[in-house]
Design an enzyme around this catalytic site. Structure first.
Site, PDB file in Angstrom:
ATOM      1  N   ASN A   8       6.723   5.604   6.752  1.00 39.85           N
ATOM      2  CA  ASN A   8       7.203   4.380   6.299  1.00 39.85           C
ATOM      3  C   ASN A   8       7.706   3.655   7.293  1.00 39.85           C
ATOM      4  OD1 ASN A   8       5.692   4.899   3.647  1.00 39.85           O
ATOM      5  ND2 ASN A   8       7.621   5.793   2.923  1.00 39.85           N
ATOM      6  N   LEU A  51       0.868  -1.237   0.143  1.00 35.04           N
ATOM      7  CA  LEU A  51      -0.026   0.081  -0.056  1.00 35.04           C
ATOM      8  C   LEU A  51       0.925   1.331   0.007  1.00 35.04           C
ATOM      9  CD1 LEU A  51      -2.745   1.497   0.219  1.00 35.04           C
ATOM     10  CD2 LEU A  51      -2.648   1.035   2.825  1.00 35.04           C
ATOM     11  N   HIS A  52       1.882   1.171   0.845  1.00 35.84           N
ATOM     12  CA  HIS A  52       2.757   2.432   0.845  1.00 35.84           C
ATOM     13  C   HIS A  52       3.534   2.694  -0.448  1.00 35.84           C
ATOM     14  CE1 HIS A  52       2.618   3.950   5.273  1.00 35.84           C
ATOM     15  NE2 HIS A  52       1.822   2.957   5.196  1.00 35.84           N
ATOM     16  N   ASP A  53       4.038   1.479  -1.200  1.00 31.15           N
ATOM     17  CA  ASP A  53       4.608   1.718  -2.359  1.00 31.15           C
ATOM     18  C   ASP A  53       3.727   2.532  -3.390  1.00 31.15           C
ATOM     19  OD1 ASP A  53       6.963   1.463  -4.118  1.00 31.15           O
ATOM     20  OD2 ASP A  53       6.219  -0.233  -5.063  1.00 31.15           O
TER      21      ASP A  53
END
Length: 429
Positions: A198, A170-172
């Site tokens: 992150n 999700l963070h990428d």
């Protein structure tokens, strides 16, 4: 009164006489036809039309009926052999020592005929020459071969809960902007781990690096960080789904793949690969931090082109070790609360129910397959006309139609680029 032996002998003579009579009638018929044919030719020469008489038609019909059929001849021969056996017991076994050809039993399959084929020759073709000559279906098949080859490597090396891999994915992809289709799932997270938002992704990224190194050591084209980060959560989640299902239903239950087909990476939830790695970090400030409000989370997913369904599914995975925090914040929005209620209803059947698992995988794929620089991974995307993890070769011989074919980018996969029919002819399958 005549003895049985005498009766059998008389029957044999009568049968033989019947055959002789039928053969004689057939001979007469053939002679008659030949004479009529000769007469017709002579009349034609003189210009006279000769018409067949009714008597000729009647005699022809009678001759047709008198022709000996194969069944009649076999019947008479059987009667004759039985008569011989009854008349002379010494002849009863005269056929016993006769060697007859052995016929296969009913349903038996004949031995495969040996086919002399020239050896199959596979000549590598450079990517620049090969990809314009291969169709999209063949390229997709080669990528699926690559995925099936690396799946056991991922399963053997995944050492974290799938929730951690979900958060990393999700963070990428979370930097994606649907307007202009910029940033997104491009592996940039490896340059962004020092950002506060992150910090809970560091452990998952180290695990992904280890899995990627294990894959790269066994393939001919290394997998991109973007693809590894996107697909590892899928396989890791399937490990958990299977384990929980068999804990409830027993280890011998055969229905897992049938019930959970919606999570299958090759059927119901087909994994797509081909994401490109970037060589720099995406802009900062695009992913909310730990103190984000519900409105900020809603705006985040809206900027990515996503909505309540995806946000509600990811809610338990937003904060490491604290799934309830994400659920409490996301449910402050009325629409999200309604979606979360539906997800709770799905879980009422317990871990044996495929509904929650399918929801998790489908919404994960919405993020990893859509939030990609340049747009979704489809055949419309120009980058997929020359996809990674595909190798090309010119194949001929071995029953193959000479052509440029594709196969997965790992050692020993070139035979997978041949046709299934030719593989069967060669005995490879």
């Amino acid at each position: 009164a005549p003895s049985p032996t005498t009766i059998n002998i008389m029957a044999s003579y009568l049968a033989a006489s019947a055959i002789g009579a039928n053969v004689g009638v057939a001979f007469q018929r053939n002679t008659s036809v030949a004479k009529r044919s000769s007469s017709a030719k002579q009349s034609a020469t003189r210009g006279v039309v000769v018409r067949a008489q009714k008597s000729d038609d009647a005699s022809s019909t009678a001759a047709d009926a008198a022709v000996v059929s194969r069944r009649q001849a076999l019947y008479v021969a059987g009667v004759f052999a039985g008569s011989l056996a009854s008349a002379a017991p010494a002849l009863a076994g005269f056929l016993d020592d006769l060697e007859l050809p052995k016929l296969p039993a009913g349903g038996a399959v004949k031995e495969k005929r040996v086919i002399n084929l020239p050896p199959m020759i596979v000549t590598p073709v450079p990517r620049e020459e090969g990809f314009p000559l291969a169709n999209g279906g063949d390229k997709g098949r080669a990528q699926q071969q690559y995925l099936k080859f690396i799946e056991p490597i991922i399963v053997a090396n995944a050492d974290l809960p799938f929730e951690d891999y979900m958060r990393l994915a999700l963070h990428d992809a979370g930097t994606f902007n649907v307007v202009g289709k910029t940033n997104g799932a491009n592996g940039s997270i490896r340059f962004e781990l020092d950002r506060p938002e992150n910090k809970d992704c560091i452990a998952a990224f180290k695990s992904v690096e280890k899995i990627k190194a294990a894959i790269d050591a066994k393939v001919t084209q290394p997998i991109s960080y973007a693809d590894a980060i996107a697909i590892i959560p899928h396989y890791a989640a399937r490990i958990v789904f299977a384990r929980e299902y068999f804990e409830v239903m027993g280890p011998d239950d055969p229905n897992f793949e049938f019930l959970f087909i919606g999570t299958n990476p090759y059927l119901g939830a087909k994994i797509r690969i081909g994401r490109k790695d970037t060589d720099a970090a995406d802009p900062a400030g695009l992913i909310p931090g730990e103190d984000a409000t519900c409105d900020q989370l809603v705006a985040w997913f809206k900027r990515m082109g996503l909505g309540p369904n995806q946000l509600s599914m990811f809610a338990p995975y937003l904060y490491a070790g604290n799934p309830q925090k994400g659920l409490d914040i996301v449910s402050q929005d009325g629409t999200n609360a309604g979606v979360l209620e539906q997800y709770v209803m799905q879980r009422k059947l317990g871990k044996r129910a495929p509904g929650p698992a399918v929801t998790i995988i489908k919404k994960l794929k919405d993020v990893t397959d859509l939030c990609i620089p340049g747009g979704a991974l489809t055949s419309v995307n120009p980058a997929q006309r020359d996809p990674p993890y595909v190798e090309y070769a010119y194949i001929r011989g071995g029953g193959e139609i000479p052509r440029v074919t594709t196969f997965g980018a790992y050692p020993g996969s070139s035979d997978r680029g041949s046709s299934k029919f030719a593989q069967k002819v060669r005995g490879d399958r």
